[in-house]
Design an enzyme around this catalytic site. Structure first.
Site, PDB file in Angstrom:
ATOM      1  N   ASP A  79       0.538  -3.774  -0.547  1.00 11.87           N
ATOM      2  CA  ASP A  79       1.551  -4.152   0.443  1.00 11.87           C
ATOM      3  C   ASP A  79       2.869  -3.472   0.071  1.00 11.87           C
ATOM      4  O   ASP A  79       2.909  -2.647  -0.852  1.00 11.87           O
ATOM      5  CB  ASP A  79       1.690  -5.677   0.523  1.00 11.87           C
ATOM      6  CG  ASP A  79       2.116  -6.320  -0.797  1.00 11.87           C
ATOM      7  OD1 ASP A  79       2.606  -5.606  -1.706  1.00 11.87           O
ATOM      8  OD2 ASP A  79       1.950  -7.554  -0.922  1.00 11.87           O
ATOM      9  N   ALA A  80       3.930  -3.824   0.723  1.00 12.80           N
ATOM     10  CA  ALA A  80       5.229  -3.177   0.491  1.00 12.80           C
ATOM     11  C   ALA A  80       5.738  -3.396  -0.935  1.00 12.80           C
ATOM     12  O   ALA A  80       6.539  -2.608  -1.435  1.00 12.80           O
ATOM     13  CB  ALA A  80       6.259  -3.690   1.496  1.00 12.80           C
TER      14      ALA A  80
END
Length: 129
Positions: A12-13
């Protein structure tokens, strides 16, 4: 045991492995397990079979991160009729990151209906371990 590395596409980020990707890692381990016992996709398709996931129960314990080296495993815990139940885990060295039980069903490739595991396959997989 299937070795893999965490790539940016798996995270994810924040650089943490997105939860659904553990299922992808487990899928790869099951595929390699079956291939290692003589049941690669070509062999299975030539028998007009497919395996589909029937149920999944996964516990997430620790997070994997970008560039980690992981090992995903698959071990049969039950074989019956048209079903194979696997215990699977994803580890980073000795740490269990995710583990669970995945049930796959054998189906007729054309009709997509349950089909008993071929006797030869059942016997060979029962002899594993």
């Amino acid at each position: 045991m299937h070795r893999l590395r965490v790539y940016i596409e798996d995270t994810d980020a924040g650089g943490i492995v997105y939860y659904v990707n553990y299922l992808k890692f487990m899928e790869r381990a099951r595929t390699e397990f079956m291939r290692g016992h003589g049941y690669g996709k070509t062999h299975i398709f030539n028998q007009d079979l497919m395996f589909v996931v029937q149920s999944v129960a996964v516990n997430y314990c620790l997070a994997a991160q970008l560039d980690d080296e992981l090992e995903a495993s698959a071990r049969i815990v039950s074989l019956r009729g048209a079903r194979i139940v696997f215990h699977q885990s994803v580890r980073r060295s000795e740490e269990v990151l995710a583990e669970g039980e995945i049930t796959i069903a054998c189906v007729d490739r054309g009709q997509r209906k349950p089909r008993r595991l071929p006797a030869e396959m059942l016997a060979r997989l029962r002899a594993v371990d």
